[in-house]
Design a protein around this motif. Structure first.
Motif, mmCIF file in Angstrom:
data_model
loop_
_atom_site.group_PDB
_atom_site.id
_atom_site.type_symbol
_atom_site.label_atom_id
_atom_site.label_comp_id
_atom_site.label_asym_id
_atom_site.label_seq_id
_atom_site.Cartn_x
_atom_site.Cartn_y
_atom_site.Cartn_z
ATOM 1 N N ALA A 473 0.831 -1.197 0.000
ATOM 2 C CA ALA A 473 0.000 0.000 0.000
ATOM 3 C C ALA A 473 0.870 1.254 0.000
ATOM 4 N N TRP A 474 1.988 1.221 0.749
ATOM 5 C CA TRP A 474 2.908 2.358 0.732
ATOM 6 C C TRP A 474 3.520 2.548 -0.657
ATOM 7 N N LYS A 475 3.841 1.453 -1.308
ATOM 8 C CA LYS A 475 4.418 1.550 -2.657
ATOM 9 C C LYS A 475 3.425 2.204 -3.621
ATOM 10 N N VAL A 476 2.168 1.769 -3.525
ATOM 11 C CA VAL A 476 1.136 2.348 -4.388
ATOM 12 C C VAL A 476 0.967 3.827 -4.058
ATOM 13 N N SER A 477 0.991 4.155 -2.775
ATOM 14 C CA SER A 477 0.846 5.535 -2.354
ATOM 15 C C SER A 477 1.952 6.401 -2.945
ATOM 16 N N ARG A 478 3.189 5.919 -2.889
ATOM 17 C CA ARG A 478 4.309 6.692 -3.424
ATOM 18 C C ARG A 478 4.206 6.835 -4.948
ATOM 19 N N LYS A 479 3.732 5.784 -5.618
ATOM 20 C CA LYS A 479 3.570 5.869 -7.080
ATOM 21 C C LYS A 479 2.531 6.925 -7.442
ATOM 22 N N LEU A 480 1.433 6.968 -6.678
ATOM 23 C CA LEU A 480 0.418 7.999 -6.922
ATOM 24 C C LEU A 480 0.994 9.386 -6.649
ATOM 25 N N GLY A 481 1.806 9.493 -5.613
ATOM 26 C CA GLY A 481 2.434 10.772 -5.312
ATOM 27 C C GLY A 481 3.353 11.230 -6.423
ATOM 28 N N ASN A 549 -0.092 8.331 15.757
ATOM 29 C CA ASN A 549 0.187 7.353 14.688
ATOM 30 C C ASN A 549 -0.184 7.932 13.320
ATOM 31 N N ALA A 550 -1.308 8.626 13.295
ATOM 32 C CA ALA A 550 -1.748 9.229 12.037
ATOM 33 C C ALA A 550 -0.792 10.338 11.611
ATOM 34 N N ARG A 551 -0.353 11.163 12.588
ATOM 35 C CA ARG A 551 0.585 12.233 12.253
ATOM 36 C C ARG A 551 1.917 11.677 11.750
ATOM 37 N N GLU A 552 2.352 10.564 12.353
ATOM 38 C CA GLU A 552 3.598 9.931 11.927
ATOM 39 C C GLU A 552 3.469 9.403 10.498
ATOM 40 N N MET A 553 2.322 8.831 10.194
ATOM 41 C CA MET A 553 2.080 8.339 8.827
ATOM 42 C C MET A 553 2.084 9.505 7.844
ATOM 43 N N ARG A 554 1.501 10.614 8.254
ATOM 44 C CA ARG A 554 1.453 11.797 7.391
ATOM 45 C C ARG A 554 2.867 12.337 7.148
ATOM 46 N N ARG A 555 3.678 12.392 8.232
ATOM 47 C CA ARG A 555 5.050 12.881 8.080
ATOM 48 C C ARG A 555 5.851 11.978 7.146
ATOM 49 N N GLU A 556 5.657 10.669 7.281
ATOM 50 C CA GLU A 556 6.374 9.717 6.428
ATOM 51 C C GLU A 556 5.980 9.908 4.958
ATOM 52 N N ALA A 557 4.692 10.155 4.731
ATOM 53 C CA ALA A 557 4.217 10.379 3.358
ATOM 54 C C ALA A 557 4.813 11.651 2.772
ATOM 55 N N MET A 558 4.860 12.710 3.574
ATOM 56 C CA MET A 558 5.415 13.970 3.088
ATOM 57 C C MET A 558 6.913 13.849 2.794
ATOM 58 N N GLU A 559 7.628 13.078 3.629
ATOM 59 C CA GLU A 559 9.054 12.857 3.383
ATOM 60 C C GLU A 559 9.271 12.089 2.089
ATOM 61 N N ALA A 560 8.436 11.086 1.887
ATOM 62 C CA ALA A 560 8.537 10.299 0.650
ATOM 63 C C ALA A 560 8.246 11.172 -0.567
ATOM 64 N N LYS A 561 7.249 12.056 -0.432
ATOM 65 C CA LYS A 561 6.889 12.934 -1.546
ATOM 66 C C LYS A 561 8.015 13.936 -1.830
ATOM 67 N N ALA A 562 8.651 14.420 -0.734
ATOM 68 C CA ALA A 562 9.730 15.386 -0.914
ATOM 69 C C ALA A 562 10.933 14.738 -1.585
#
Length: 562
Positions: A473-481, A549-562
């Protein structure tokens, strides 16, 4: 990109307007909240199947309106070629009004057909529905995907092949028509000879039937015509009557002439009456000539009737008009000439067929070469995209097989996607091994690769996350990003990993309005988005731990996007 979606009186939506942003737009909500209605309304506006039952209970109509921003020169050029009006600010509005028994679609305020709407939507947006990935199980879709990828080099070849293939099929049909035994040939030839002789002997002339019809009706009704003409002649002065209009007007002219010199005004009236007398005199001469022409004998009538019957017989037999009769004569004469020397005609057709087939095969070969070259490129890009989507040991091939015995207007290739997702496994057809979750990721990989080649700026994914979870799911999320960097993405999801990647996050939920259930859609700020992520993570109650936990997931997503 899609600026706004305005929906009114559709299903559970009373009235809503969504302002989408650039990048990744995420829509989340509880199951049954109406998330699919949002995508369905976009489909409806773009020409999807309309059903009066979608109109909100108690309302007379439903309305869906999309406002796009035309930011691509390529899109603008295509729309201008279709004479689609674009506003000065670069916006374009598509509207569809749904009523119980009909619907009306408008683009830029002008009514358009369903076909036009389909062409416009293909320029502006690409929608991936919940079950669209199932299309990958059909080889026909594989060929379509490869051709779309190679279309820059294929378009002109497809046009040429279509024309040449039709020519070859036409020649083939003519050849089939020559396959007959000698008895059949003689029988058809004799019939053609009779029909050609029948039409030729008639020596018809275009327009002749109309003149004959007029003459015939005149002859048939000659007694009535004669009586009326003679009566009119008697009344106007052509006959022997002494009290005819001509005699009376003549006496009136003489009376006025004797006193006209006393009054200038009376002279003007005399001139008018003299004109009437002259007109009546001309009329009487014309009527007298017409009466003389009414005279005909029985032989002339019979000749006219026989000729008219012959022409009507030919028209009934050969197409309803003299033009059709003469056209039939040409066609039958050509066919007769063919049958008279059938062997030579068949030989000529065979030579033409072989020449056309050779040209068709040359075009098919060029198309096949482009497909094979494109398949090699697409294969590598897809494999790279699949690895990004957690297919770590994937092997992917695009099998392009040519068969000269299976020629069509699209070439002679059969295309099939082959995949192996585990080490040591042989490549097998996609339909044999891919699960639902794998198909979703493969479709996303395809969309990612193809998106770099087309000019469509907006992509919609309705639950592209079906059948996946965890790391995948994280891989798909990063691909969409990644895809959202150059495209506007609108995605419905149940997964927090994907929702965490949102640039703009929308919540869809049911509520009550005046005692009726309604679906509401609204944008979430950062805190509300964090709360929704916590819910998606499975938290029954929002605690500081779940929110962290949600904030940590959000931070991880933003780091991946950056």
């Amino acid at each position: 990109m899609l600026y706004t979606l305005h929906v009114k009186n559709l299903a559970l939506i009373k009235e809503q307007e969504i302002e989408f942003g650039k990048g990744l737009n995420i829509l989340t909500g509880e199951t049954g909240a109406g998330k699919s209605v949002v995508i369905g309304s976009v489909n409806l506006a773009l020409g999807g199947k309309a059903d009066g039952s979608l109109i909100r209970t108690g309302e007379e109509y439903a309305l869906v309106e999309l406002t796009f921003g035309i930011e691509s020169d390529a899109q603008r050029q295509l729309l201008e070629e279709m004479d689609i009006p674009i506003e000065e600010d670069g916006s374009l509005t598509i509207q569809r009004k749904l009523m119980p028994n009909r619907s009306v679609s408008k683009v830029g305020g002008e009514t358009v057909t369903a076909r036009q709407l389909k062409e416009i939507s293909n320029i502006l947006i690409n929608i991936h529905g919940q079950n669209d990935h199932q299309e990958l199980l059909h080889k026909k879709k594989h060929l379509e995907i490869l051709d779309d990828y190679c279309m820059d080099g294929l378009k002109d070849l497809f046009d040429n092949l279509s024309d040449e293939y039709k020519k070859m099929k036409d020649i083939s049909e003519k050849l089939s028509e020559t396959e007959m035994d000698e008895t059949s040939r003689i029988r058809e030839q004799e019939l053609l000879e009779f029909e050609v002789q029948e039409i030729s002997d008639a020596a018809v002339v275009i327009g002749e039937d109309e003149k004959l019809e007029s003459s015939y009706h005149k002859m048939v009704n000659s007694r009535k015509i004669s009586e009326a003409a003679y009566t009119a002649a008697a009344m106007t002065g052509s006959g022997d009557s002494e009290e005819s209009a001509s005699d009376i007007i003549g006496r009136a002219v003489r009376e006025l002439s004797s006193v006209a010199y006393y009054d200038q005004e009376l002279q003007g009236l005399l001139d008018q009456l003299s004109d009437v007398e002259n007109l009546l005199s001309d009329f009487n001469r014309s009527l007298s000539g017409y009466i003389k022409d009414l005279e005909f004998d029985d032989e002339e009538f019979q000749t006219t009737e026989d000729r008219l019957n012959l022409i009507n017989h030919l028209k009934d037999k050969y197409g309803g008009s003299l033009q059709s009769v003469l056209k039939a004569l040409d066609e039958k004469q050509q066919r007769l000439d063919t049958l008279s020397d059938l062997d030579e005609y068949r030989s000529k057709l065979s030579r033409e067929y072989e020449a056309s087939k050779e040209e068709v095969l040359k075009l098919c070969k060029k198309i096949s070469d482009i497909r094979k070259k494109g398949a090699a490129s697409l294969k590598d890009k897809l494999k790279e995209a699949l690895i990004d989507l957690n297919f770590l040991d994937v092997r992917f091939e695009i099998d392009v097989r040519s068969d000269e015995e299976k020629v069509s207007s699209r070439g002679y290739d059969d295309v099939e996607f082959m995949i192996s997702t585990n080490p040591g496994e042989e490549l097998r057809p996609l339909e044999k091994i891919a699960s639902g979750g794998e198909l979703s990721r493969i479709m996303l990989a395809l969309k990612t690769v193809v998106a770099d080649k087309d000019d469509i700026s907006t992509l919609i994914f309705d639950e592209i996350d079906a059948g996946i979870s965890g790391k995948t799911a994280w891989k798909v999320s990063r691909k969409l990003g990644t895809l959202a960097k150059d495209h506007q993405i609108i995605c419905i999801t149940h997964l927090p990993q994907i929702a965490a990647m949102a640039d703009t996050h929308f919540m869809i939920e049911k509520g009550l309005d005046d005692g009726r259930t309604v679906t509401g859609i609204y944008a979430l700020d950062e805190d509300a988005s964090t709360g929704e992520l916590a819910r998606l993570l499975g938290a029954e109650k929002l605690t500081e731990t779940t929110l962290e936990n949600a904030r940590e997931m959000r931070r991880e997503a933003m780091e991946a996007k950056a």
